[in-house]
Design an enzyme around this catalytic site. Structure first.
Site, mmCIF file in Angstrom:
data_model
loop_
_atom_site.group_PDB
_atom_site.id
_atom_site.type_symbol
_atom_site.label_atom_id
_atom_site.label_comp_id
_atom_site.label_asym_id
_atom_site.label_seq_id
_atom_site.Cartn_x
_atom_site.Cartn_y
_atom_site.Cartn_z
ATOM 1 N N LYS A 104 -7.698 -20.880 9.606
ATOM 2 C CA LYS A 104 -7.171 -22.010 8.834
ATOM 3 C C LYS A 104 -6.587 -23.417 9.423
ATOM 4 C CE LYS A 104 -4.595 -22.439 4.409
ATOM 5 N NZ LYS A 104 -3.689 -21.423 3.327
ATOM 6 N N SER A 106 -5.375 -21.767 -1.504
ATOM 7 C CA SER A 106 -5.680 -23.041 -0.601
ATOM 8 C C SER A 106 -6.637 -22.743 0.576
ATOM 9 C CB SER A 106 -4.290 -23.625 -0.063
ATOM 10 O OG SER A 106 -3.715 -22.669 0.885
ATOM 11 N N SER A 166 -2.686 -17.749 -1.929
ATOM 12 C CA SER A 166 -3.912 -18.555 -1.253
ATOM 13 C C SER A 166 -4.698 -17.880 -0.212
ATOM 14 C CB SER A 166 -3.230 -19.646 -0.331
ATOM 15 O OG SER A 166 -2.961 -20.849 -1.105
HETATM 16 N N1 GLN Z 1 -1.849 -22.267 -5.335
HETATM 17 C C1 GLN Z 1 -0.423 -22.136 -4.989
HETATM 18 C C2 GLN Z 1 0.128 -23.466 -4.640
HETATM 19 O O1 GLN Z 1 -0.341 -24.374 -4.841
HETATM 20 C C3 GLN Z 1 -0.344 -21.281 -4.013
HETATM 21 C C4 GLN Z 1 -0.600 -21.888 -2.505
HETATM 22 C C5 GLN Z 1 -0.540 -20.983 -1.421
HETATM 23 O O2 GLN Z 1 -0.255 -19.747 -1.687
HETATM 24 N N2 GLN Z 1 -0.349 -21.689 -0.061
HETATM 25 O O3 GLN Z 1 1.219 -23.534 -4.327
#
Ligand code: GLN
Length: 495
Positions: free
Chosen positions: A78, A153, A177
């Site tokens: 990532k 994400s 995410s």
């Molecule tokens: N979707 C969640 C957010 O937007 C979690 C994101 C994540 O786990 N990095 O914060």
């Protein structure tokens, strides 16, 4: 089966055994990536030369008699994790040209175990989002239906592993995410206990929640990746000095003797008949494997979303203060230093990141700190207590990983409906628990013409990764949901 379609366990065994070289695997994967990634968009940077050099080194180490648990395994990283000399963007314009001067501990451990870094994968900007649509640098498509999002994400690593552009994807999970893109892309998405994996070299979003973990096509591969990446690191003060038990050699075949809690408050009837039936079937399959199902209650879990959307933005507003045009990445010149800060941050950050910084700064400001931030921290403690009480009655908890299969691009038009995607994953993040998503069936969404995967989320007490992965393995082996449908890109790429 093509070389690049093999699991991490198979590749490592064959490369270690000398029946194929890491160089051959790497060439096969890179060829495949160049054939399909124009369509999928999993990678922001493909590391052809770095990967080839790493493969040569792995082949030399094997010849010299070393044992490498991930020998030759293609890895997608990532793009919020540093790898020396490579662009590390966090999906943001502000870091678009930033080159990492060092390597994240978790990445270094994977490479040391023999993994080959194929590329840096796309993500929602600074890991804020649930669909990868918040990336400022590219579009990633779901390999099972190119009109749909891969989740987020960690959408890029999820798409890469689903499309066989890597066998292991490294992701970070702050509120879901890894688990949500895992569910959307028919993968195992595993977030270890908070503190299990070093975050040194991970670009911070919300430091009390961020955790690195793997996305893989099998539970066995998740166990191998977990063993390689986790463990104490003096460079991360939140990493825990506690032995990482061997997991991959202890995967279970059944669930006998385990009590699995089904959460009363997570009533899946609200998700529609088809999804309700799918989870009902999943819970019964757990029972058929020998588990005893019991009802548990998480009365405050419903406040998870509201709690998270104060704590995470508060921490992000502090963590992202360093991107000001002085030390890292983009600088837009201005009349004076304040003007330069403003112009740099206005041009460098996208709308969701700005929204979070605004909310977080507000929640931390002196007049509102007690009303918002302190209350959110109290709610967080209550949520963690709920889990502790539930785990006094059961060994594991089972629930959905996401409330729907992958949705179409632009389907979530307001931020709140996007936030709702993490309803089931956020409570575990707030409690720091290990949790994973494992494929549990297929749904053809309204308006869609292809079946899309769904994920079952399992979670267990702190530091019980062995129990968690073991149970997921038993479920995976008995149900075999992942192999029931193939990615859609085959047809498109004419492979
Ligand atoms: N979707 C969640 C957010 O937007 C979690 C994101 C994540 O786990 N990095 O914060």
């Amino acid at each position: 089966m093509e070389l690049f379609e093999r699991s991490a366990a198979e590749i490592a065994r064959d490369v270690q055994g000398g029946t194929v070289s890491a160089a051959d695997v790497t060439e096969a994967v890179l060829r495949h990536v160049h054939a399909v990634d124009g369509e999928i968009g999993a990678y922001l940077t493909v590391l052809d030369d770095v990967a080839r050099a790493a493969a040569t080194r792995v082949d030399e180490r094997i010849k010299a008699g070393e044992k490498l648990p991930l020998a030759g395994v293609p890895l997608s990283v990532k793009d919020n994790m540093c790898l020396t000399g490579t662009r590390t963007t966090a999906g943001s314009k502000i870091l678009e040209q930033w080159v990492a001067p060092y390597t994240a501990t978790a990445v270094a451990r994977m490479l040391d175990a023999g993994a080959i870094p194929i590329g840096k994968s796309n993500m929602d900007e600074f890991a804020m989002g649930s669909s990868c649509e918040n990336s400022a640098l590219g579009v990633t498509k779901n390999p099972y239906d190119l009109t749909r999002v891969p989740g987020g994400s960690t959408g890029g690593s999820a798409a890469a592993v689903a499309a066989f552009e890597a066998a292991i994807g490294m992701g970070s999970d702050t509120g879901g995410s890894i688990r949500e893109p895992g569910a959307f892309c028919n993968l195992v998405g595993f977030k270890p206990t908070y503190g299990r994996v070093s975050r040194y070299g991970l670009i911070a979003f919300a430091s009390s929640l961020d955790q690195i973990g793997p996305l893989t096509r099998t539970v066995e591969d998740a166990a191998l990746a977990y063993e390689a990446m986790s463990g104490w690191d003096p460079m991360d003060s939140t990493s825990i000095d506690r032995e990482v038990e061997p997991v991959s050699s202890h995967l279970r075949g059944d669930l006998s003797g385990l009590k699995i809690g089904i959460v009363k408050e997570f009533d899946t009837r609200a998700l529609g008949d088809e999804i309700d039936e799918l989870y009902d079937k999943a819970y019964h399959d757990l029972e058929a494997l020998g588990a005893e199902l019991i009802d548990v209650s998480l009365p405050t879990a419903d406040y998870g979303l509201a709690t998270y959307y104060l704590i995470a933005p508060a921490e992000c507003s502090s963590n992202l203060a360093r991107f000001d045009g002085v030390r890292y990445g983009l600088r837009v010149e201005g009349a004076d230093v304040h003007d330069m800060y403003e112009k740099t941050r206005a041009a460098g950050f996208g709308p969701e990141v700005k929204r979070r910084i605004l909310i977080g700064t507000y929640a931390l400001s002196s007049g509102y700190y007690d009303a918002y931030y302190v209350r959110a921290q109290k709610a967080r403690t209550l949520i963690a207590d709920d889990f502790r009480k539930a785990f006094a009655q059961c060994d594991l908890i089972a629930c959905p990983a996401a409330s729907s299969p992958a949705f179409q691009f632009n389907a979530k038009s307001d931020p709140y409906s996007m936030y709702l995607m993490d309803y089931y994953t956020i409570p575990m993040s707030l409690a720091g628990l290990p949790a994973l998503s494992v494929p549990c069936g297929w749904i053809t969404p309204p308006g869609g013409d292809r079946p899309m995967p769904m994920g079952l989320q399992l979670t267990s007490p702190l530091f019980t990764e062995k129990l968690l992965l073991g149970a997921a393995h038993a479920y995976e082996r008995a149900t075999q949901h992942a192999s029931k449908h193939k990615p859609a890109f085959d047809a498109v790429s004419g492979r």
